[in-house]
Design a protein around this motif. Structure first.
Motif, mmCIF file in Angstrom:
data_model
loop_
_atom_site.group_PDB
_atom_site.id
_atom_site.type_symbol
_atom_site.label_atom_id
_atom_site.label_comp_id
_atom_site.label_asym_id
_atom_site.label_seq_id
_atom_site.Cartn_x
_atom_site.Cartn_y
_atom_site.Cartn_z
ATOM 1 N N GLN B 35 0.555 -1.315 0.031
ATOM 2 C CA GLN B 35 0.036 0.056 0.169
ATOM 3 C C GLN B 35 0.901 1.304 0.008
ATOM 4 O OE1 GLN B 35 -2.903 -0.737 2.989
ATOM 5 N NE2 GLN B 35 -4.595 -1.174 1.686
ATOM 6 N N MET B 36 1.800 1.209 -1.021
ATOM 7 C CA MET B 36 2.450 2.148 -1.650
ATOM 8 C C MET B 36 2.774 2.700 -2.401
ATOM 9 S SD MET B 36 5.765 1.394 1.882
ATOM 10 C CE MET B 36 6.773 3.017 1.658
ATOM 11 N N ILE B 37 2.185 2.589 -3.337
ATOM 12 C CA ILE B 37 2.582 2.841 -4.524
ATOM 13 C C ILE B 37 1.840 4.073 -4.695
ATOM 14 C CG2 ILE B 37 -0.663 2.561 -5.516
ATOM 15 C CD1 ILE B 37 2.402 1.991 -7.688
ATOM 16 N N GLY B 38 1.313 5.250 -3.600
ATOM 17 C CA GLY B 38 0.952 6.246 -3.990
ATOM 18 C C GLY B 38 2.252 7.395 -3.675
ATOM 19 N N THR B 39 2.827 6.754 -2.267
ATOM 20 C CA THR B 39 4.359 7.012 -2.263
ATOM 21 C C THR B 39 5.414 6.834 -3.040
ATOM 22 O OG1 THR B 39 3.309 6.721 -0.302
ATOM 23 C CG2 THR B 39 5.461 7.011 -0.086
ATOM 24 N N LEU B 40 5.450 5.424 -3.365
ATOM 25 C CA LEU B 40 6.362 5.739 -4.254
ATOM 26 C C LEU B 40 5.755 6.619 -5.601
ATOM 27 C CD1 LEU B 40 8.581 4.337 -6.054
ATOM 28 C CD2 LEU B 40 6.992 2.014 -7.034
ATOM 29 N N ALA B 41 4.788 6.637 -6.560
ATOM 30 C CA ALA B 41 4.699 7.282 -7.293
ATOM 31 C C ALA B 41 5.047 9.170 -7.643
ATOM 32 C CB ALA B 41 3.850 7.758 -7.625
ATOM 33 N N HIS B 42 5.084 9.723 -6.348
ATOM 34 C CA HIS B 42 5.086 10.364 -5.833
ATOM 35 C C HIS B 42 6.540 10.603 -5.747
ATOM 36 C CE1 HIS B 42 2.134 13.448 -5.040
ATOM 37 N NE2 HIS B 42 1.243 12.789 -4.812
ATOM 38 N N ARG B 43 7.741 10.284 -5.353
ATOM 39 C CA ARG B 43 8.692 10.214 -5.159
ATOM 40 C C ARG B 43 9.306 9.721 -6.464
ATOM 41 N NH1 ARG B 43 12.163 11.481 -1.418
ATOM 42 N NH2 ARG B 43 13.970 10.107 -0.770
ATOM 43 N N VAL B 44 8.869 8.949 -7.658
ATOM 44 C CA VAL B 44 9.415 9.061 -9.209
ATOM 45 C C VAL B 44 9.015 9.831 -10.072
ATOM 46 C CG1 VAL B 44 10.817 6.630 -7.904
ATOM 47 C CG2 VAL B 44 8.792 6.399 -9.581
ATOM 48 N N ALA B 45 8.419 11.059 -9.495
ATOM 49 C CA ALA B 45 7.191 11.977 -10.595
ATOM 50 C C ALA B 45 8.266 12.608 -11.107
ATOM 51 C CB ALA B 45 6.701 12.486 -9.916
ATOM 52 N N GLY B 46 8.583 12.502 -12.681
ATOM 53 C CA GLY B 46 9.675 12.825 -13.341
ATOM 54 C C GLY B 46 10.747 12.844 -13.838
ATOM 55 N N LEU B 47 10.862 11.459 -13.108
ATOM 56 C CA LEU B 47 11.714 10.505 -13.840
ATOM 57 C C LEU B 47 11.976 10.292 -15.091
ATOM 58 C CD1 LEU B 47 13.605 9.407 -9.958
ATOM 59 C CD2 LEU B 47 14.366 10.858 -11.492
ATOM 60 N N PRO B 48 12.890 9.860 -15.510
ATOM 61 C CA PRO B 48 12.178 8.605 -16.606
ATOM 62 C C PRO B 48 12.097 7.268 -16.782
ATOM 63 C CG PRO B 48 15.070 9.752 -16.957
ATOM 64 C CD PRO B 48 14.323 10.097 -15.971
ATOM 65 N N MET B 49 11.499 7.671 -17.754
ATOM 66 C CA MET B 49 10.521 5.804 -17.303
ATOM 67 C C MET B 49 9.694 4.847 -18.051
ATOM 68 S SD MET B 49 7.490 6.144 -14.124
ATOM 69 C CE MET B 49 8.559 7.465 -13.211
#
Lengths: 277, 334
Positions: B35-49
């Motif tokens: 249940q950390m997908i939202g946290t992860l999403a904020h953490r890696v936002a804007g990085l190339p993927m």
């Protein structure tokens, strides 16, 4: 595999459900970039239940507690239920409507109703008449554009409708019989090549239909307010989408006419629906 | 184990640049399972993927934002129910983090509304919530009686119209647990965060997170809990903060739990920390999630399930409790 805009990864403790999926979904594309949106897992409740009276539990990224296991003979059904469950519980890009959907000339007709209303069968019969099948279970409304995106998974035919579709589409591919399921006898129908090929193409919503099977032929225009309330009940993520869901649904019901049709037989229903579209 | 991928991505977001499709798939499944997908999403936002991963994470951010709005609305509903009788709403856990605009709340999944109410106002508070539309969830008389006699919270209530759960706490550990936190000090130290809502003091909020993780329960959701602690300490840290935190933990009888939380959050998400031999099985349990989102290491999981219960109650009482639950068909680890 990819179904409409959603990619899936399915893992199983047994080979058989995967082999059945590989066969039935062989013409479907892979998830975009190799990164699926959702994971589904079919697993044994206890290690020994892989072998002794195998019982398939449905798991994945999103699950409901206390779901009853299915026998291995219904492994394909379990996989389909698992994929539906991911969409129902976790789809957040689109407003998800529990509806079947067919398209012709870029215009989509959505058909929604309670289980047994005939939405799967009607959609499959209309596919046999040259409509593109966009889905027999879920229609996806894009909150940005208002367009309908399809989810043309295998068509889930129940009880008498299996024979109806085998007669209507003798050349079509069907999955193995899934007998004595909680919803009766089920058999899956592979959508036609045109429907699979066009599955990523969205369409403009042209009509919303609320069919009811087993009644005298009747037809009634449904006002937007009633359509709105009915569709909130037909949506699994309306509440979760918050304002985006409200806006998407308001736009849909105020721009698209809706009709309730009662029908005694499929031929009548198809005439009624085709007259509307 | 893919939990390691998740921890690496949270600690050093740039590390996702090296992920291939399989890595992203495993990362997303592990993050959802924790249940950390939202946290992860904020953490890696804007990085190339890959575009597919970016889309999934966009959805996760939007979903967390809607969750934040709904959580704040629930807090406001509780405030409106309790304000007329003069009971303050002290928010706990995720809702407190988002209401206070803390880093720990960014993208955080929020399930139930958790609030702390002074023990001598509990009955009035319960009556006010029932009058405002909340209802009992647990139909089982054993569970209900168990909660009322031994737990640190009322049996859960659910709102009949909004279908949202509220956990009304009067302290932060079950009454059967060995440490007895000073509940009156928790209430007295609470700080206002605006709109008539309160949260625990900067020290107590970390102590609560540590107590929840190490002095109660089976470590499920531990990676998220330690991320909360990592963010809270990062945001609150100032000269003398950690000393005040440890002093306060001593008062609540929770210094060992807080020290372990400091070590493990540093080890997982910070610059690293020396672990004690007893920390090792905790790490093993915390990192047990595989690339399909499954909890591996069942023995470790069951061990911590038992440990959680042993911390919660004396052995004879535990035996009686587990026997009663077993007869009712409950199985701990499936």
């Amino acid at each position: 595999m990819r179904i409409g805009p959603a990619g899936f990864r399915v893992g199983s403790d047994w080979r058989r459900p995967i082999a059945e999926l590989e066969n039935l979904y062989r013409d479907y594309p892979k998830p975009e970039d190799g990164v699926p949106d959702f994971t589904v897992r079919l697993f044994a409740a206890r290690p020994w239940r892989r072998f002794v009276r195998p019982a398939v539990m449905i798991g994945g990224d999103f699950t409901i507690p206390d779901a009853a296991p299915l026998p291995l003979d219904l492994g394909l059904l379990a996989a389909e239920m698992g994929m539906n469950l991911q969409m129902a519980l976790a789809q957040r890009r689109y407003l998800l409507l529990h509806a079947s959907c067919v398209e012709r000339n870029g215009r989509a007709v959505l058909m929604t109703g309670e289980s047994g209303a005939g939405k799967s069968t009607l959609a499959a019969l209309m596919m046999a008449r040259g409509w593109r099948l966009m889905g027999d279970e879920f229609a996806l409304v894009d909150p940005e554009t208002g367009l309908i995106h399809g989810f043309p998974r295998l068509v889930s035919l129940k009880n008498e409708s299996v024979a109806v579709m085998q007669a209507a589409l003798p050349q079509a591919r069907f999955g193995p019989p899934q007998l004595k399921t909680p919803k009766g006898d089920i058999r899956h129908l592979v959508p036609d090549a045109a429907s699979i090929a066009a599955m990523a193409v969205p369409a403009v919503a042209a009509h919303i239909v609320f069919p009811r099977f087993g009644l005298e032929r009747a037809i009634r225009e449904v006002p937007p307010a009633e359509t709105f309330v009915r569709l909130t009940q037909a949506s699994t993520n309306y509440v979760a989408l918050g304002e985006r869901g409200f806006d998407a649904l308001t736009r849909l019901v105020t721009s698209v006419p809706a009709t309730a049709i009662d029908y005694p037989d499929a031929a009548t229903a198809i005439r009624q629906v085709e007259a509307l579209a | 184990m893919s939990a390691r991928l998740l921890v690496a991505a949270l600690r050093d977001p740039a590390s996702v640049a090296e992920f291939n499709a399989a890595g992203w798939t495993a990362l997303i499944s592990a993050a959802r399972a924790e249940q950390m997908i939202g946290t992860l999403a904020h953490r890696v936002a804007g990085l190339p993927m890959p575009a597919a991963a970016a889309r999934i994470l966009d959805d996760a951010r939007a979903s967390a934002e809607q969750g934040r709005i709904a959580a704040l609305w629930e807090a406001e509903m509780a405030r409106r129910a309790l304000a007329p009788i003069g009971v303050p709403v002290i928010l706990l856990k995720g809702t407190a983090f988002v209401a206070a605009g803390l880093e720990a709340g960014r993208g955080r999944h929020i399930g139930d509304l958790d609030i702390l109410v002074p023990r001598d106002r509990l009955e009035e508070g319960e009556a006010a919530l029932l009058a405002a539309g909340w209802e009992w969830v647990k139909p089982d008389p054993y569970d209900d009686a168990y909660y009322r006699r031994w737990m640190h919270e009322l049996p859960p209530l659910i709102h009949r119209e909004r279908d949202r759960m509220i956990d009304v706490h009067h302290t932060i550990l079950p009454l059967t647990a060995a440490p007895t936190p000073d509940a009156a000090a928790l209430v007295a130290g609470a700080v206002e965060i605006g709109c008539g809502l309160f949260m625990l003091s900067r020290e107590d909020v970390v102590i609560h997170a540590a107590a929840h993780l190490f002095a109660d329960g089976d470590l499920a959701g531990g990676l998220r809990n330690l991320w909360d602690i990592h963010c809270l300490i990062g945001e609150f840290d100032a000269p003398g903060y950690v000393e005040r935190l440890r002093e306060r933990a001593q008062l609540h009888g929770l210094l060992p739990a807080v020290d372990r939380a400091l070590r493990l959050s540093q080890w997982l998400y910070g610059a690293g920390a020396p672990l004690t031999p007893i920390d090792r099985p905790f790490v093993r349990r915390l990192l047990g999630r595989d690339g399909w989102g499954r909890q591996r290491r069942k023995v470790s999981e069951f061990g911590f399930y038992l440990r959680g219960h042993l911390l919660r109650m004396p052995p004879a009482m535990l035996a009686r409790h587990l026997w009663t639950k077993w007869r009712k068909g409950y199985r701990p680890v499936g």
